[in-house]
Enzyme design. Structure first.
Site, PDB file in Angstrom:
ATOM      1  N   ASN A   9      11.512   1.203  -6.738  1.00  0.00           N
ATOM      2  CA  ASN A   9      10.171   0.869  -6.265  1.00  0.00           C
ATOM      3  C   ASN A   9       9.387   0.347  -7.466  1.00  0.00           C
ATOM      4  O   ASN A   9       8.968   1.121  -8.317  1.00  0.00           O
ATOM      5  CB  ASN A   9       9.531   2.146  -5.685  1.00  0.00           C
ATOM      6  CG  ASN A   9       8.089   1.934  -5.277  1.00  0.00           C
ATOM      7  OD1 ASN A   9       7.590   0.806  -5.266  1.00  0.00           O
ATOM      8  ND2 ASN A   9       7.409   3.019  -4.937  1.00  0.00           N
ATOM      9  N   LYS A  11       6.515  -0.912  -7.598  1.00  0.00           N
ATOM     10  CA  LYS A  11       5.050  -0.710  -7.479  1.00  0.00           C
ATOM     11  C   LYS A  11       4.311  -1.987  -7.916  1.00  0.00           C
ATOM     12  O   LYS A  11       4.811  -3.079  -7.695  1.00  0.00           O
ATOM     13  CB  LYS A  11       4.616   0.523  -8.275  1.00  0.00           C
ATOM     14  CG  LYS A  11       5.444   1.756  -7.887  1.00  0.00           C
ATOM     15  CD  LYS A  11       4.889   3.058  -8.387  1.00  0.00           C
ATOM     16  CE  LYS A  11       5.815   4.192  -7.950  1.00  0.00           C
ATOM     17  NZ  LYS A  11       5.318   5.517  -8.317  1.00  0.00           N
ATOM     18  N   HIS A  98       4.509   6.058   1.350  1.00  0.00           N
ATOM     19  CA  HIS A  98       4.527   6.497  -0.050  1.00  0.00           C
ATOM     20  C   HIS A  98       3.244   7.273  -0.331  1.00  0.00           C
ATOM     21  O   HIS A  98       2.170   6.911   0.173  1.00  0.00           O
ATOM     22  CB  HIS A  98       4.646   5.283  -0.986  1.00  0.00           C
ATOM     23  CG  HIS A  98       4.937   5.695  -2.392  1.00  0.00           C
ATOM     24  ND1 HIS A  98       3.950   6.158  -3.237  1.00  0.00           N
ATOM     25  CD2 HIS A  98       6.100   5.760  -3.085  1.00  0.00           C
ATOM     26  CE1 HIS A  98       4.513   6.483  -4.399  1.00  0.00           C
ATOM     27  NE2 HIS A  98       5.815   6.253  -4.338  1.00  0.00           N
ATOM     28  N   GLU A 100       1.301   7.242  -2.743  1.00  0.00           N
ATOM     29  CA  GLU A 100       0.199   6.413  -3.279  1.00  0.00           C
ATOM     30  C   GLU A 100      -0.523   5.686  -2.140  1.00  0.00           C
ATOM     31  O   GLU A 100      -1.733   5.458  -2.200  1.00  0.00           O
ATOM     32  CB  GLU A 100       0.756   5.432  -4.324  1.00  0.00           C
ATOM     33  CG  GLU A 100       1.107   6.166  -5.619  1.00  0.00           C
ATOM     34  CD  GLU A 100       2.246   5.566  -6.414  1.00  0.00           C
ATOM     35  OE1 GLU A 100       2.583   4.381  -6.232  1.00  0.00           O
ATOM     36  OE2 GLU A 100       2.830   6.301  -7.242  1.00  0.00           O
ATOM     37  N   GLU A 170       9.676  12.963  -1.846  1.00  0.00           N
ATOM     38  CA  GLU A 170       9.026  12.671  -3.118  1.00  0.00           C
ATOM     39  C   GLU A 170       7.891  13.664  -3.358  1.00  0.00           C
ATOM     40  O   GLU A 170       6.760  13.440  -2.897  1.00  0.00           O
ATOM     41  CB  GLU A 170       8.454  11.254  -3.103  1.00  0.00           C
ATOM     42  CG  GLU A 170       9.513  10.179  -2.949  1.00  0.00           C
ATOM     43  CD  GLU A 170       9.081   8.898  -3.654  1.00  0.00           C
ATOM     44  OE1 GLU A 170       9.856   8.388  -4.458  1.00  0.00           O
ATOM     45  OE2 GLU A 170       7.953   8.433  -3.411  1.00  0.00           O
ATOM     46  N   GLY A 176       5.811   9.883 -11.295  1.00  0.00           N
ATOM     47  CA  GLY A 176       5.185   9.279 -12.470  1.00  0.00           C
ATOM     48  C   GLY A 176       4.694  10.279 -13.502  1.00  0.00           C
ATOM     49  O   GLY A 176       3.955   9.924 -14.410  1.00  0.00           O
ATOM     50  N   SER A 216      10.166  10.905 -10.880  1.00  0.00           N
ATOM     51  CA  SER A 216      10.660  10.965 -12.264  1.00  0.00           C
ATOM     52  C   SER A 216      12.178  11.093 -12.358  1.00  0.00           C
ATOM     53  O   SER A 216      12.700  11.757 -13.258  1.00  0.00           O
ATOM     54  CB  SER A 216       9.963  12.097 -13.035  1.00  0.00           C
ATOM     55  OG  SER A 216       8.561  11.855 -13.079  1.00  0.00           O
TER      56      SER A 216
HETATM   57  P1  PGA Z   1       8.605   7.611 -10.491  1.00  0.00           P
HETATM   58  O1  PGA Z   1       8.133   7.082  -9.051  1.00  0.00           O
HETATM   59  O2  PGA Z   1      10.118   7.477 -10.514  1.00  0.00           O
HETATM   60  O3  PGA Z   1       7.944   6.703 -11.488  1.00  0.00           O
HETATM   61  O4  PGA Z   1       8.190   9.030 -10.594  1.00  0.00           O
HETATM   62  C1  PGA Z   1       8.864   7.386  -7.893  1.00  0.00           C
HETATM   63  C2  PGA Z   1       8.156   6.806  -6.691  1.00  0.00           C
HETATM   64  O5  PGA Z   1       6.924   6.827  -6.653  1.00  0.00           O
HETATM   65  O6  PGA Z   1       8.815   6.300  -5.764  1.00  0.00           O
END
Ligand code: PGA
Length: 258
Positions: A9, A11, A98, A100, A170, A176, A216
């Protein structure tokens, strides 16, 4: 045996040239190192989808996902992108729900249910995300939260359509942050998700749904996560922006199948 999926992803990262270069680098590697049980997905920002679709075309098991879609087919929704538009570009998957999107763009379970239906209607494969916040986990509410997120969305689908989806667990506190769920925490939650699906759709259907871990995931922790029976891959943010890191996570998955 469930299919395994390594999904990146991206982003809101990369410029046009950087996105094209990353897609191309991945394409070259995956073409030379195919694996019949491991699918690879990249989810670039909307403007780069078409370039990425061209890079993955004709490479079996390599696909492009969008990071979001709108729930309506067309109309006066300035700035939005429909599932039909994505399908017309050759995009095959779409990330829905997601954290976010839920947090920064106010996407509710009702909206997400409509997005799931819009994607399925266009034969896109939804990668549907669920996950609890740190506060919810500290209050031991993680199972209830996931249950609620699934109950109003995925569990409302038809039997026939359920088979089309991918779920990503997730935990919001791991996205992140550099904090990863331990393999035990991931396995525990993946079993919770599979048993919730089983309650609504039966054991046989629950057994075929791939459930990815996200939060992560990196080249160091991937192997221990993939050793878990119910972890069928990963949705990777930060580590998917670098070809070497992303490919070494893919290699960890391939090794776990050997
Ligand atoms: P990250 O993001 O691997 O940077 O923690 C995962 C995601 O949001 O899909």
């Amino acid at each position: 045996m469930r299919r395994k999926i390594i999904a990146g992803n991206w982003k809101m990262n990369k410029t046009a040239n950087e996105a094209a270069a990353l897609a191309q680098e991945l394409a070259v590697h995956i073409k030379m190192n195919p694996h019949d049980r491991v699918e690879t997905l990249i989810a670039p920002p909307f403007p780069f989808l078409q370039t990425c679709v061209r890079s993955v075309s004709e490479i079996p098991g390599f696909h492009v996902a969008a990071q979001n879609c709108h729930q309506e087919k067309s109309g006066a929704f300035t700035g939005e992108v429909s599932a039909a538009m994505l399908a017309s570009l050759g995009v095959s998957h779409v990330i829905i729900g997601h954290s976010e999107r839920r947090t920064f763009f106010g996407e509710t379970n009702d909206i997400l249910k409509a997005k799931l239906n819009a994607a399925i209607e266009q034969n896109l494969i939804p990668v549907f995300c669920v996950g609890e916040t740190l506060e919810e986990r500290n209050n031991h509410r993680q199972v209830l939260v996931i249950e609620e997120q699934l109950q109003h969305t995925v569990c409302q689908l038809d039997y026939a359509h359920l088979r089309q989806i991918v779920i990503a667990y997730e935990p919001v506190w791991a996205i992140g942050t550099g904090l990863t769920a331990t393999p035990e925490q991931a396995q525990e939650m993946h079993v919770v998700i599979r048993s919730l699906i089983s309650k609504s759709f039966g054991h046989g259907n629950a057994e075929i749904i791939p459930i990815l871990y996200g939060g992560s995931c990196n080249p160091k922790n991937a192997a221990s996560l993939f050793a878990c029976e119910d972890v069928d891959g990963a949705l990777i943010g930060g580590a998917s922006l670098n070809a070497n890191d992303f490919l070494s996570i893919r290699n960890a998955m391939i090794s776990s199948l050997a």
